[in-house]
Design an enzyme around this catalytic site. Sequence first.
Site, PDB file in Angstrom:
ATOM      1  CG  ASN A   1      -1.714   1.251   1.415  1.00  0.00           C
ATOM      2  OD1 ASN A   1      -1.847   2.030   0.478  1.00  0.00           O
ATOM      3  ND2 ASN A   1      -2.256   1.461   2.601  1.00  0.00           N
TER       4      ASN A   1
ATOM      5  CE  LYS B   1       0.331   3.388   4.906  1.00  0.00           C
ATOM      6  NZ  LYS B   1       0.047   3.481   6.308  1.00  0.00           N
TER       7      LYS B   1
ATOM      8  CG  HIS C   1      -5.922   1.718   5.421  1.00  0.00           C
ATOM      9  ND1 HIS C   1      -5.415   2.642   6.310  1.00  0.00           N
ATOM     10  CD2 HIS C   1      -4.899   0.865   5.149  1.00  0.00           C
ATOM     11  CE1 HIS C   1      -4.143   2.355   6.548  1.00  0.00           C
ATOM     12  NE2 HIS C   1      -3.807   1.285   5.849  1.00  0.00           N
TER      13      HIS C   1
ATOM     14  CD  GLU D   1      -2.879   5.393   7.074  1.00  0.00           C
ATOM     15  OE1 GLU D   1      -2.814   5.443   5.838  1.00  0.00           O
ATOM     16  OE2 GLU D   1      -1.931   4.986   7.782  1.00  0.00           O
TER      17      GLU D   1
ATOM     18  CD  GLU E   1      -3.639  -2.773   7.500  1.00  0.00           C
ATOM     19  OE1 GLU E   1      -2.590  -3.119   6.985  1.00  0.00           O
ATOM     20  OE2 GLU E   1      -4.107  -1.629   7.377  1.00  0.00           O
TER      21      GLU E   1
ATOM     22  N   GLY F   1       2.181   2.224  10.696  1.00  0.00           N
ATOM     23  CA  GLY F   1       3.073   3.367  10.518  1.00  0.00           C
ATOM     24  C   GLY F   1       3.771   3.800  11.796  1.00  0.00           C
TER      25      GLY F   1
ATOM     26  CB  SER G   1       5.145  -1.785  11.836  1.00  0.00           C
ATOM     27  OG  SER G   1       4.637  -0.489  12.096  1.00  0.00           O
TER      28      SER G   1
HETATM   29  C1  PEP Z   1      -0.890  -0.033   5.874  1.00  0.00           C
HETATM   30  O1  PEP Z   1      -0.818   1.028   5.294  1.00  0.00           O
HETATM   31  O2  PEP Z   1      -1.862  -0.768   5.677  1.00  0.00           O
HETATM   32  C2  PEP Z   1       0.177  -0.406   6.792  1.00  0.00           C
HETATM   33  C3  PEP Z   1       0.096  -1.560   7.410  1.00  0.00           C
HETATM   34  O3  PEP Z   1       1.200   0.490   6.955  1.00  0.00           O
HETATM   35  P1  PEP Z   1       2.637   0.208   7.647  1.00  0.00           P
HETATM   36  O4  PEP Z   1       3.173  -1.073   7.052  1.00  0.00           O
HETATM   37  O5  PEP Z   1       3.470   1.393   7.272  1.00  0.00           O
HETATM   38  O6  PEP Z   1       2.415   0.078   9.106  1.00  0.00           O
END
Ligand code: PEP
Length: 263
Positions: free
Chosen positions: A9, A11, A95, A97, A180, A186, A226
């Site tokens: 992803n 983003k 998501h 976000e 998630e 992040g 992460s």
């Molecule tokens: C994500 O954007 O779904 C995500 C898991 O981000 P990150 O790997 O940066 O934590």
Amino acid sequence: MRKKLVVGNWKMNMTRTQATAAIESLVLLVDPKTEVDVAICPPYLTIETVTRLLHQSHFRVGAQDVFWMGAGAFTGNVSASMLADAGCAFCIVGHSETRGRFGKLEVTASTIPYFSETDETVNLKIKALLYQSIHPILCVGETLDERNAEQTDAVIAAQLKGAFEGIEGAEFYNGVVAYEPVWAIGTGKTCDSAEASRVCGFIRAQLREILDADAADSIRILYGGSVKASNAKELFTMPDIDGGLVGGASLDPEEFSEVVRSA
Ligand code: PEP
């Protein structure tokens, strides 16, 4: 036997020039005979560039969001039929976000309402994507406050129930759900692999009840939060984790290819 899936992803990162360089590196770094399914979800404006570059590869392309209406006066939005037309095989929905539930707050509180996706809009988006034969990647997960209050399972059960309202198991067959934990996205904090696997197992048990056993067994349940080269192997060898949704680490082709290799 479910095939492992690793999704990057991107983003809101990568211009077309940067995307071209990243994809050109990635296709050289990932073994074309890999048994792992790999998809990249770039920003809308870069989807065409990435699709063109990956045309003859085994990589698939996805979007990061969609609007559920077919067409019309919805300024600034993109429909599922447009994503299908652009060659998207996957699309992320729900998501944290886009739900406005940030792990590490990097926006001012006054901007959060602009991201306020709900279980109801997630459900509408899934239906719009299925109608266009695009695989939704449904994200679910708890905030740190919810985890500390021992509400993790209840929050996820409610998100799943809302997302699948009015959807049959056969319609979501071979779909994707990503666990998630919001506090791990992040932030550099990864969920303990045994706990991540437990929650993924809980999600599959919920899917058996909400959808049906056949669909639940076909759905790939990813862990996201992460994921990087140094922790991917431990996570991906857990029995209930079918791969990863990777944010930050997907921006670096070397790192992302290592994550794919771990799967
Ligand atoms: C994500 O954007 O779904 C995500 C898991 O981000 P990150 O790997 O940066 O934590």
